[in-house]
Design a protein around this motif. Sequence first.
Motif, PDB file in Angstrom:
ATOM      1  N   VAL A  25       0.848  -1.187   0.000  1.00 22.25           N
ATOM      2  CA  VAL A  25       0.000   0.000   0.000  1.00 22.25           C
ATOM      3  C   VAL A  25       0.885   1.239   0.000  1.00 22.25           C
ATOM      4  O   VAL A  25       1.890   1.294   0.721  1.00 22.25           O
ATOM      5  CB  VAL A  25      -0.926   0.019   1.234  1.00 22.25           C
ATOM      6  CG1 VAL A  25      -1.766   1.294   1.271  1.00 22.25           C
ATOM      7  CG2 VAL A  25      -1.831  -1.214   1.239  1.00 22.25           C
ATOM      8  N   ALA A  26       0.525   2.214  -0.804  1.00 21.63           N
ATOM      9  CA  ALA A  26       1.246   3.489  -0.833  1.00 21.63           C
ATOM     10  C   ALA A  26       0.312   4.579  -0.311  1.00 21.63           C
ATOM     11  O   ALA A  26      -0.777   4.773  -0.849  1.00 21.63           O
ATOM     12  CB  ALA A  26       1.700   3.820  -2.251  1.00 21.63           C
ATOM     13  N   PHE A  27       0.751   5.260   0.735  1.00 24.46           N
ATOM     14  CA  PHE A  27      -0.010   6.395   1.245  1.00 24.46           C
ATOM     15  C   PHE A  27       0.408   7.626   0.434  1.00 24.46           C
ATOM     16  O   PHE A  27       1.545   8.092   0.545  1.00 24.46           O
ATOM     17  CB  PHE A  27       0.246   6.596   2.733  1.00 24.46           C
ATOM     18  CG  PHE A  27      -0.314   5.482   3.581  1.00 24.46           C
ATOM     19  CD1 PHE A  27      -1.644   5.477   3.950  1.00 24.46           C
ATOM     20  CD2 PHE A  27       0.501   4.420   3.971  1.00 24.46           C
ATOM     21  CE1 PHE A  27      -2.171   4.433   4.708  1.00 24.46           C
ATOM     22  CE2 PHE A  27      -0.013   3.378   4.731  1.00 24.46           C
ATOM     23  CZ  PHE A  27      -1.361   3.380   5.107  1.00 24.46           C
ATOM     24  N   SER A  53       2.304  -7.922  10.730  1.00 24.42           N
ATOM     25  CA  SER A  53       3.413  -7.754   9.781  1.00 24.42           C
ATOM     26  C   SER A  53       3.273  -6.420   9.060  1.00 24.42           C
ATOM     27  O   SER A  53       2.323  -6.212   8.306  1.00 24.42           O
ATOM     28  CB  SER A  53       3.427  -8.904   8.764  1.00 24.42           C
ATOM     29  OG  SER A  53       4.428  -8.687   7.783  1.00 24.42           O
ATOM     30  N   VAL A  54       4.208  -5.527   9.321  1.00 18.34           N
ATOM     31  CA  VAL A  54       4.255  -4.229   8.643  1.00 18.34           C
ATOM     32  C   VAL A  54       5.696  -3.972   8.248  1.00 18.34           C
ATOM     33  O   VAL A  54       6.590  -3.918   9.101  1.00 18.34           O
ATOM     34  CB  VAL A  54       3.737  -3.091   9.541  1.00 18.34           C
ATOM     35  CG1 VAL A  54       3.948  -1.745   8.862  1.00 18.34           C
ATOM     36  CG2 VAL A  54       2.258  -3.296   9.865  1.00 18.34           C
ATOM     37  N   ARG A  55       5.937  -3.829   6.969  1.00 17.16           N
ATOM     38  CA  ARG A  55       7.283  -3.552   6.462  1.00 17.16           C
ATOM     39  C   ARG A  55       7.250  -2.242   5.686  1.00 17.16           C
ATOM     40  O   ARG A  55       6.367  -2.033   4.864  1.00 17.16           O
ATOM     41  CB  ARG A  55       7.787  -4.688   5.561  1.00 17.16           C
ATOM     42  CG  ARG A  55       7.847  -6.044   6.258  1.00 17.16           C
ATOM     43  CD  ARG A  55       8.177  -7.158   5.268  1.00 17.16           C
ATOM     44  NE  ARG A  55       8.106  -8.461   5.886  1.00 17.16           N
ATOM     45  CZ  ARG A  55       9.134  -9.080   6.455  1.00 17.16           C
ATOM     46  NH1 ARG A  55      10.319  -8.480   6.471  1.00 17.16           N
ATOM     47  NH2 ARG A  55       9.002 -10.273   6.992  1.00 17.16           N
ATOM     48  N   THR A  56       8.222  -1.391   5.943  1.00 14.47           N
ATOM     49  CA  THR A  56       8.267  -0.092   5.275  1.00 14.47           C
ATOM     50  C   THR A  56       9.356  -0.083   4.217  1.00 14.47           C
ATOM     51  O   THR A  56      10.387  -0.731   4.364  1.00 14.47           O
ATOM     52  CB  THR A  56       8.539   1.032   6.289  1.00 14.47           C
ATOM     53  OG1 THR A  56       9.796   0.790   6.934  1.00 14.47           O
ATOM     54  CG2 THR A  56       7.444   1.092   7.344  1.00 14.47           C
ATOM     55  N   LYS A  57       9.105   0.664   3.150  1.00  7.11           N
ATOM     56  CA  LYS A  57      10.102   0.822   2.089  1.00  7.11           C
ATOM     57  C   LYS A  57      10.963   2.042   2.399  1.00  7.11           C
ATOM     58  O   LYS A  57      10.441   3.115   2.704  1.00  7.11           O
ATOM     59  CB  LYS A  57       9.410   1.009   0.737  1.00  7.11           C
ATOM     60  CG  LYS A  57      10.378   1.100  -0.433  1.00  7.11           C
ATOM     61  CD  LYS A  57       9.631   1.198  -1.748  1.00  7.11           C
ATOM     62  CE  LYS A  57      10.593   1.287  -2.924  1.00  7.11           C
ATOM     63  NZ  LYS A  57       9.884   1.335  -4.218  1.00  7.11           N
ATOM     64  N   VAL A  64      11.824   6.739   9.374  1.00 11.80           N
ATOM     65  CA  VAL A  64      10.558   6.064   9.648  1.00 11.80           C
ATOM     66  C   VAL A  64      10.625   5.383  11.011  1.00 11.80           C
ATOM     67  O   VAL A  64      11.657   4.822  11.391  1.00 11.80           O
ATOM     68  CB  VAL A  64      10.218   5.038   8.541  1.00 11.80           C
ATOM     69  CG1 VAL A  64      11.289   3.961   8.448  1.00 11.80           C
ATOM     70  CG2 VAL A  64       8.847   4.412   8.776  1.00 11.80           C
ATOM     71  N   GLN A  65       9.517   5.462  11.740  1.00  9.74           N
ATOM     72  CA  GLN A  65       9.412   4.815  13.048  1.00  9.74           C
ATOM     73  C   GLN A  65       8.134   4.000  13.092  1.00  9.74           C
ATOM     74  O   GLN A  65       7.048   4.524  12.793  1.00  9.74           O
ATOM     75  CB  GLN A  65       9.412   5.853  14.172  1.00  9.74           C
ATOM     76  CG  GLN A  65       9.308   5.240  15.564  1.00  9.74           C
ATOM     77  CD  GLN A  65       9.315   6.295  16.658  1.00  9.74           C
ATOM     78  OE1 GLN A  65       9.404   7.484  16.372  1.00  9.74           O
ATOM     79  NE2 GLN A  65       9.214   5.861  17.898  1.00  9.74           N
ATOM     80  N   ASN A 104       4.034  13.050  -2.354  1.00  7.87           N
ATOM     81  CA  ASN A 104       4.958  11.924  -2.216  1.00  7.87           C
ATOM     82  C   ASN A 104       4.153  10.698  -1.810  1.00  7.87           C
ATOM     83  O   ASN A 104       2.998  10.815  -1.363  1.00  7.87           O
ATOM     84  CB  ASN A 104       6.041  12.216  -1.173  1.00  7.87           C
ATOM     85  CG  ASN A 104       7.348  11.500  -1.505  1.00  7.87           C
ATOM     86  OD1 ASN A 104       7.354  10.478  -2.193  1.00  7.87           O
ATOM     87  ND2 ASN A 104       8.463  12.037  -1.026  1.00  7.87           N
ATOM     88  N   GLU A 105       4.749   9.519  -1.989  1.00 10.25           N
ATOM     89  CA  GLU A 105       4.087   8.272  -1.623  1.00 10.25           C
ATOM     90  C   GLU A 105       4.954   7.499  -0.652  1.00 10.25           C
ATOM     91  O   GLU A 105       6.149   7.308  -0.889  1.00 10.25           O
ATOM     92  CB  GLU A 105       3.791   7.428  -2.870  1.00 10.25           C
ATOM     93  CG  GLU A 105       2.732   8.041  -3.772  1.00 10.25           C
ATOM     94  CD  GLU A 105       2.364   7.146  -4.939  1.00 10.25           C
ATOM     95  OE1 GLU A 105       1.266   7.349  -5.497  1.00 10.25           O
ATOM     96  OE2 GLU A 105       3.172   6.257  -5.275  1.00 10.25           O
ATOM     97  N   PHE A 106       4.340   7.038   0.427  1.00  9.68           N
ATOM     98  CA  PHE A 106       5.028   6.301   1.478  1.00  9.68           C
ATOM     99  C   PHE A 106       4.535   4.857   1.428  1.00  9.68           C
ATOM    100  O   PHE A 106       3.381   4.573   1.755  1.00  9.68           O
ATOM    101  CB  PHE A 106       4.742   6.946   2.839  1.00  9.68           C
ATOM    102  CG  PHE A 106       5.153   8.397   2.914  1.00  9.68           C
ATOM    103  CD1 PHE A 106       6.393   8.754   3.430  1.00  9.68           C
ATOM    104  CD2 PHE A 106       4.313   9.403   2.444  1.00  9.68           C
ATOM    105  CE1 PHE A 106       6.785  10.091   3.489  1.00  9.68           C
ATOM    106  CE2 PHE A 106       4.696  10.739   2.500  1.00  9.68           C
ATOM    107  CZ  PHE A 106       5.937  11.079   3.024  1.00  9.68           C
ATOM    108  N   GLU A 107       5.411   3.942   1.007  1.00  9.59           N
ATOM    109  CA  GLU A 107       5.006   2.565   0.719  1.00  9.59           C
ATOM    110  C   GLU A 107       5.253   1.642   1.911  1.00  9.59           C
ATOM    111  O   GLU A 107       6.281   1.713   2.569  1.00  9.59           O
ATOM    112  CB  GLU A 107       5.744   2.038  -0.507  1.00  9.59           C
ATOM    113  CG  GLU A 107       5.375   2.762  -1.795  1.00  9.59           C
ATOM    114  CD  GLU A 107       6.039   2.154  -3.007  1.00  9.59           C
ATOM    115  OE1 GLU A 107       5.573   2.428  -4.116  1.00  9.59           O
ATOM    116  OE2 GLU A 107       7.029   1.414  -2.845  1.00  9.59           O
TER     117      GLU A 107
END
Length: 230
Positions: A25-27, A53-57, A64-65, A104-107
């Motif tokens: 998902v991209a915010f 399960s949450v993984r950030t790009k 990122v925190q 911007n997009e935060f994936e």
Amino acid sequence: MGAGTASAHVTAQPGEAAKGGYAKVAFRVPNERPNAGTVQVKVTLPEQYPLSSVRTKPMPGWNVQVERVQIAPVEVAGAQVTEAVRSITWTAQPGNRIGPNEFNEFEVSLGALPTNTDELVMPTTQTYDNGEVVNWDAPPPAEGAAEPEHPAPALKLVEEADGEHSHGGASHQEPAEETKAGSADNAARWLGGAGLVVGALGLGVGAGALARSRNAGPGAAKQESGKDES
């Protein structure tokens, strides 16, 4: 003007994912202020639908925190879960921001997605470098109702389609088709190579026969001449 207003909202892209699976998902965060820049984005995940399960790009220029909390044991996708992700916060490093007329997009990768709801609502706060904070936290409107001024990003959850898996929606058939294509390609290459070998052998046999006939020509003529003289 309505389309322009909607496009300025913080949204989750794409807006749909399969229940019980995992989704990227991209915010998408647009900057709405002409004289300020966005320097922090915080997404809050619903407590009633815990995601283990949450993984950030990684994003250049942003820290990122991921906040994790202990929860009462619940069963998610057949496993017992006692810890869930509560929020994800991206903070711009010095000299970075989402400027006016930019986005911007935060994936992230989220899962396992709940199976007991049709929508995952994720309230988000957007902080500007002038100190202003905008809360995108209004729940989705009822069908036919007017859209709120600051709707929360939402992910629609649907039943998984037959023949698809839960990591991005790609079909199980794709690897099989690739294997078939690879096998056909290998067979074609093998047959082509075999044809070249057979062709080369045929040329060699023909050349040998031609050479033998040329070498045998003068000797045969001499033998015939000797028979005539005798």
